[in-house]
Design an enzyme around this catalytic site. Structure first.
Site, PDB file in Angstrom:
ATOM      1  CE  LYS A   7      -1.588   1.715   4.077  1.00 60.44           C
ATOM      2  NZ  LYS A   7      -1.310   3.153   4.196  1.00 60.44           N
ATOM      3  CG  ASN A   8       2.591   2.620   3.575  1.00 62.56           C
ATOM      4  OD1 ASN A   8       1.396   2.922   3.442  1.00 62.56           O
ATOM      5  ND2 ASN A   8       3.158   2.438   4.752  1.00 62.56           N
ATOM      6  NE  ARG A  77      -1.323  13.116   8.643  1.00 66.75           N
ATOM      7  CZ  ARG A  77      -0.178  13.662   8.296  1.00 66.75           C
ATOM      8  NH1 ARG A  77       0.688  12.963   7.578  1.00 66.75           N
ATOM      9  NH2 ARG A  77       0.123  14.886   8.638  1.00 66.75           N
ATOM     10  CG  ASP A 101      -2.929  10.433  11.967  1.00 63.52           C
ATOM     11  OD1 ASP A 101      -2.199  10.567  12.974  1.00 63.52           O
ATOM     12  OD2 ASP A 101      -2.573   9.813  10.961  1.00 63.52           O
ATOM     13  CG  ASP A 289       3.663   1.141   9.534  1.00 63.70           C
ATOM     14  OD1 ASP A 289       2.561   1.610   9.236  1.00 63.70           O
ATOM     15  OD2 ASP A 289       4.728   1.768   9.401  1.00 63.70           O
ATOM     16  CB  VAL A 311       8.381   6.233  14.371  1.00 63.09           C
ATOM     17  CG1 VAL A 311       8.041   6.944  13.060  1.00 63.09           C
ATOM     18  CG2 VAL A 311       9.660   5.406  14.189  1.00 63.09           C
TER      19      VAL A 311
HETATM   20  C1  UD1 Z   1       4.875   6.676   6.354  1.00 66.40           C
HETATM   21  C2  UD1 Z   1       3.896   5.525   6.263  1.00 66.40           C
HETATM   22  C3  UD1 Z   1       3.470   5.050   7.648  1.00 66.40           C
HETATM   23  C4  UD1 Z   1       4.705   4.721   8.471  1.00 66.40           C
HETATM   24  C5  UD1 Z   1       5.663   5.904   8.476  1.00 66.40           C
HETATM   25  C6  UD1 Z   1       6.963   5.614   9.205  1.00 66.40           C
HETATM   26  C7  UD1 Z   1       2.715   5.903   4.197  1.00 66.40           C
HETATM   27  C8  UD1 Z   1       1.436   6.246   3.535  1.00 66.40           C
HETATM   28  N1  UD1 Z   1       2.731   5.957   5.528  1.00 66.40           N
HETATM   29  O1  UD1 Z   1       4.198   7.776   6.967  1.00 66.40           O
HETATM   30  O2  UD1 Z   1       2.651   3.893   7.494  1.00 66.40           O
HETATM   31  O3  UD1 Z   1       4.283   4.424   9.789  1.00 66.40           O
HETATM   32  O4  UD1 Z   1       6.003   6.272   7.136  1.00 66.40           O
HETATM   33  O5  UD1 Z   1       7.573   4.484   8.688  1.00 66.40           O
HETATM   34  O6  UD1 Z   1       3.692   5.554   3.561  1.00 66.40           O
HETATM   35  N2  UD1 Z   1       7.581  14.308  10.757  1.00 66.40           N
HETATM   36  C9  UD1 Z   1       7.758  15.644  11.077  1.00 66.40           C
HETATM   37  N3  UD1 Z   1       7.745  16.560  10.054  1.00 66.40           N
HETATM   38  C10 UD1 Z   1       7.556  16.212   8.753  1.00 66.40           C
HETATM   39  C11 UD1 Z   1       7.377  14.847   8.438  1.00 66.40           C
HETATM   40  C12 UD1 Z   1       7.395  13.907   9.462  1.00 66.40           C
HETATM   41  O7  UD1 Z   1       7.930  16.003  12.240  1.00 66.40           O
HETATM   42  O8  UD1 Z   1       7.554  17.084   7.881  1.00 66.40           O
HETATM   43  C13 UD1 Z   1       7.600  13.280  11.839  1.00 66.40           C
HETATM   44  C14 UD1 Z   1       6.254  12.576  11.992  1.00 66.40           C
HETATM   45  O9  UD1 Z   1       5.366  13.329  12.787  1.00 66.40           O
HETATM   46  C15 UD1 Z   1       6.684  11.281  12.641  1.00 66.40           C
HETATM   47  C16 UD1 Z   1       8.028  11.001  11.982  1.00 66.40           C
HETATM   48  O10 UD1 Z   1       8.488  12.244  11.477  1.00 66.40           O
HETATM   49  O11 UD1 Z   1       6.864  11.462  14.019  1.00 66.40           O
HETATM   50  C17 UD1 Z   1       7.974   9.974  10.860  1.00 66.40           C
HETATM   51  O12 UD1 Z   1       7.077  10.386   9.868  1.00 66.40           O
HETATM   52  P1  UD1 Z   1       7.235   9.977   8.327  1.00 66.40           P
HETATM   53  O13 UD1 Z   1       8.415   9.096   8.174  1.00 66.40           O
HETATM   54  O14 UD1 Z   1       7.156  11.220   7.510  1.00 66.40           O
HETATM   55  O15 UD1 Z   1       5.937   9.101   8.084  1.00 66.40           O
HETATM   56  P2  UD1 Z   1       4.850   9.239   6.927  1.00 66.40           P
HETATM   57  O16 UD1 Z   1       5.512   9.436   5.616  1.00 66.40           O
HETATM   58  O17 UD1 Z   1       3.793  10.188   7.336  1.00 66.40           O
END
Ligand code: UD1
Length: 403
Positions: A7-8, A77, A101, A289, A311
């Site tokens: 999915k991701n 999102r 979320d 996850d 995370v």
């Molecule tokens: C993606 C996955 C999710 C997985 C996550 C971490 C998808 C659709 N989702 O989510 O299933 O759990 O990776 O492996 O692929 N953060 C910030 N600022 C930002 C971006 C992120 O502070 O601009 C923080 C987030 O709040 C979180 C951490 O960084 O605490 C990791 O987030 P990120 O790796 O970006 O996860 P997603 O891409 O949202």
């Protein structure tokens, strides 16, 4: 049983199709709500999306409406990943600001700052981010944290930028390597994906291609955890051990026997899981996850295990639901102390998100009596047929609509 494509990854490949006109064909795409929603978002932009079985075709026109409306971003999102490709190809994007979320506060500051470094400018009003760029210009972007989404947005934006972009401290997940392989097949020049330094030489144009989506390591982990809970032996066809090394180490420590088969992994479990300590980390660490699945296994473990969630701040909220089923867990801040109990007891519970929902389903497999999982639509966002697959392995599980 066989797992689907990830999915991701599929969601990001769909967004990346905005980078070129023509017909894309993606194979191994799961039939799940998140893919439907990303399809709806692309259709609103003018893309024609069609899925038959696991084959998804996207017909992308020369021009699209570069907007992601509130109704769709609020639902999913991950829609934010259209920002990079829209800016990269069309130089303009209007995307609803994603809210928080179930995992807590989820900012996108790293996405925006990185794109600004490539030359984009942003204004925010009425809940929308408006981005503009004449043509993005390559530079070195150092991410403060290896964010998956920020790495993907930057990668997709940089592929059509002028000159060279280097993303330092990039996320290394297999889905990022899959996205880079897709972009390279389209004519992009991306090197180093899967490592923490990704180098992108901007090109003038890209073309539509066919691609097979990388297998879903989180779905594979879900069935492995189900075997760990219920015991028995199952072949998880399609699972790629090289994408889940740390998880395999942990499951091994917990007493599961895992060996390669011709096309995946064979998982065998006898007796109660052994209790271990686990900490989630960006790839190649144990993925966040997997965390609800591991906590659920530890809930019936033979002693005490400590799980540290590094995370996402708010990813322990489902633990109250597990405790309603008799689990003995103390969660505070980033840590959960899980004292294994001899048996769980079936109860009505609510799925707060995709993976926690799946974890409650596997808790229900061994709980005494019936477990009724409300908000099961969350599970459908990420699993094509969790219920059917578990039933085919002998579980007594059925789906009666989303309550
Ligand atoms: C993606 C996955 C999710 C997985 C996550 C971490 C998808 C659709 N989702 O989510 O299933 O759990 O990776 O492996 O692929 N953060 C910030 N600022 C930002 C971006 C992120 O502070 O601009 C923080 C987030 O709040 C979180 C951490 O960084 O605490 C990791 O987030 P990120 O790796 O970006 O996860 P997603 O891409 O949202």
């Amino acid at each position: 049983m066989r797992i689907s494509g990830a999915k991701n990854s599929a969601l990001k490949l769909m967004a990346a199709s905005l980078l070129a006109s023509g017909r894309f064909t993606l194979r191994g795409v799961p039939r799940i709500a998140d893919v439907r929603w990303m399809g709806e978002l692309l259709e609103q932009m003018g893309v024609t999306v069609f899925q038959e079985g696991d084959v998804l075709t996207l017909d992308v026109p020369e021009r699209v409406t570069p907007e992601a409306p509130y109704e769709l971003v609020e639902r999913m999102r991950a829609s934010i990943v259209v920002l990079g490709p829209l800016l990269g190809r069309f130089g303009t994007a209007r995307v609803s600001v994603p809210g928080g979320d179930d995992f807590g506060h989820r900012p996108i500051d790293m996405h925006l700052r990185g794109l600004e470094e490539l030359g984009a400018t942003f204004t925010t009003s009425h809940g929308y981010i408006e981005g503009r760029a004449d043509r993005l210009v390559g530079t070195t972007v150092l991410l403060p944290y290896p964010s998956v989404g920020a790495t993907e947005n930057l990668l997709m934006a940089a592929v059509l930028a002028r000159g060279t972009t280097v993303i330092e401290n990039a996320a290394r997940e297999p889905e990022i390597a899959d996205l880079a392989a897709f972009l390279n097949a389209m004519g992009g020049q991306v090197g180093g994906a899967g490592s923490s330094t990704i180098t992108i030489e901007g090109v003038e144009g890209l073309e539509a291609v066919e691609h097979i989506v990388v297998p879903d390591r989180i779905e594979a982990a879900t069935y492995m955890a189900a075997v760990g809970m219920a015991g028995g032996e199952v072949e998880v066809a399609g699972a790629r051990p090289e994408h889940m090394e740390m998880l395999l180490v942990k499951l091994g420590e917990m007493g599961l026997h895992i060996s390669p088969s011709t096309d995946g992994l064979v998982v065998t479990a006898l007796g109660r899981p052994r209790s271990v300590d686990v900490a989630t980390l960006p790839y190649p660490g144990v993925a966040t996850d997997y965390q609800p699945l591991l906590v659920t296994l530890l809930a019936v473990g033979d002693s005490v295990g400590i799980v540290t969630e590094n995370v996402f701040g708010g990813r322990f909220r489902y633990i109250d639901e597990l405790m309603r089923m008799g689990a003995d867990i103390r969660a505070e801040g980033h840590h959960a102390v899980i004292r294994g109990v001899g048996s769980l007891s079936g109860a009505p519970v609510r799925a707060p998100d995709i993976r926690a929902g799946a974890a409650l389903v596997i808790a229900g497999l061994v709980a005494d009596g019936e477990t009724l999982i409300g908000n099961a639509h969350h599970v459908e966002r990420g699993y094509q047929d969790l219920v059917g697959n578990l039933a085919s392995l002998g579980a007594e599980v059925s789906y009666s609509g989303s309550g």
